[in-house]
Design a protein around this motif. Structure first.
Motif, PDB file in Angstrom:
ATOM      1  N   GLU A  80       0.828  -1.198   0.000  1.00 24.76           N
ATOM      2  CA  GLU A  80       0.000   0.000   0.000  1.00 24.76           C
ATOM      3  C   GLU A  80       0.870   1.259   0.000  1.00 24.76           C
ATOM      4  O   GLU A  80       0.523   2.249  -0.648  1.00 24.76           O
ATOM      5  CB  GLU A  80      -0.957  -0.008   1.203  1.00 24.76           C
ATOM      6  N   PRO A 142      -3.927  -4.501  -5.316  1.00 27.36           N
ATOM      7  CA  PRO A 142      -2.790  -5.162  -4.655  1.00 27.36           C
ATOM      8  C   PRO A 142      -2.673  -6.659  -4.922  1.00 27.36           C
ATOM      9  O   PRO A 142      -1.575  -7.145  -5.221  1.00 27.36           O
ATOM     10  CB  PRO A 142      -3.026  -4.876  -3.164  1.00 27.36           C
ATOM     11  N   GLU A 143      -3.770  -7.394  -4.847  1.00 27.24           N
ATOM     12  CA  GLU A 143      -3.687  -8.840  -5.061  1.00 27.24           C
ATOM     13  C   GLU A 143      -3.262  -9.167  -6.492  1.00 27.24           C
ATOM     14  O   GLU A 143      -2.552 -10.141  -6.737  1.00 27.24           O
ATOM     15  CB  GLU A 143      -5.000  -9.550  -4.692  1.00 27.24           C
ATOM     16  N   GLU A 144      -3.660  -8.328  -7.461  1.00 23.83           N
ATOM     17  CA  GLU A 144      -3.255  -8.538  -8.851  1.00 23.83           C
ATOM     18  C   GLU A 144      -1.790  -8.154  -9.067  1.00 23.83           C
ATOM     19  O   GLU A 144      -1.110  -8.751  -9.910  1.00 23.83           O
ATOM     20  CB  GLU A 144      -4.169  -7.764  -9.797  1.00 23.83           C
ATOM     21  N   PHE A 146       0.624  -8.573  -6.815  1.00 24.88           N
ATOM     22  CA  PHE A 146       1.381  -9.729  -6.326  1.00 24.88           C
ATOM     23  C   PHE A 146       1.302 -10.893  -7.320  1.00 24.88           C
ATOM     24  O   PHE A 146       2.302 -11.567  -7.570  1.00 24.88           O
ATOM     25  CB  PHE A 146       0.892 -10.170  -4.950  1.00 24.88           C
ATOM     26  N   ALA A 147       0.110 -11.128  -7.895  1.00 23.45           N
ATOM     27  CA  ALA A 147      -0.052 -12.218  -8.868  1.00 23.45           C
ATOM     28  C   ALA A 147       0.777 -11.947 -10.123  1.00 23.45           C
ATOM     29  O   ALA A 147       1.410 -12.860 -10.669  1.00 23.45           O
ATOM     30  CB  ALA A 147      -1.526 -12.394  -9.220  1.00 23.45           C
TER      31      ALA A 147
END
Length: 164
Positions: A80, A142-144, A146-147
């Motif tokens: 973040e 954020p989750e994308e 990291f992916a």
């Protein structure tokens, strides 16, 4: 004898007030001391623990564009925070060189007002052979992010897979 970390670094500068403003207002560092007569300002990201990690002093003698310091890298606490800097740099018109994954970190390379290269980065807990540097889209959720970092690491081939 073991080195346990970087104590501090500094830049010689032309425009001390402009640079002071950038590192305090844009980067969020705390001014811990300064001496206007000597043209020097001390900054800390952790003033409760460290008096200063960064120093600016008036008196740069190298012409603009001279290669002096490779970079200064500022570690942050979360993805973040990286995303916040991504938006802040865009809003401030800060020149960004690249937003990247190194497999073991996600970071932003950028230039301060006098052209010194900096990086803000989040350390990822994995061991990845370097150099590994692939552009990443920090406008993703954020989750994308990291992916995508994981996908780019896998795409890098076996030489860049985390050490088991």
């Amino acid at each position: 004898m073991t080195i346990t970390g970087l104590g501090h670094t500094g830049f010689w500068v032309d425009d001390l007030e402009k640079m002071r403003d950038f590192y305090s207002r844009v980067m969020g560092l705390t001014v811990t001391d300064e001496d206007p007569e000597q043209g020097i300002v001390f900054f800390s990201a952790r003033p409760e623990d460290e008096h200063h990690e960064f120093v600016l002093q008036q008196g740069r003698t190298a012409p603009a564009g001279s290669k002096l310091t490779h970079q200064v890298s500022w570690r942050v606490d979360s993805l973040e925070s990286i995303i916040d800097f991504h938006h802040r740099f865009r809003a401030e018109g800060i020149e960004v060189q690249q937003e990247v994954t190194h497999g073991n970190a996600i970071g932003i390379y950028f230039f301060d007002p006098e052209g010194n290269r900096n990086e803000v980065y989040l350390r990822i807990d994995r061991d990845v052979r370097q150099p590994f540097r692939k552009t990443i889209d920090l406008d993703l959720p954020p989750e994308e992010i990291f992916a995508e970092a994981e996908r780019l690491l896998t795409e890098g081939g076996p030489a860049y897979q985390p050490v088991q």
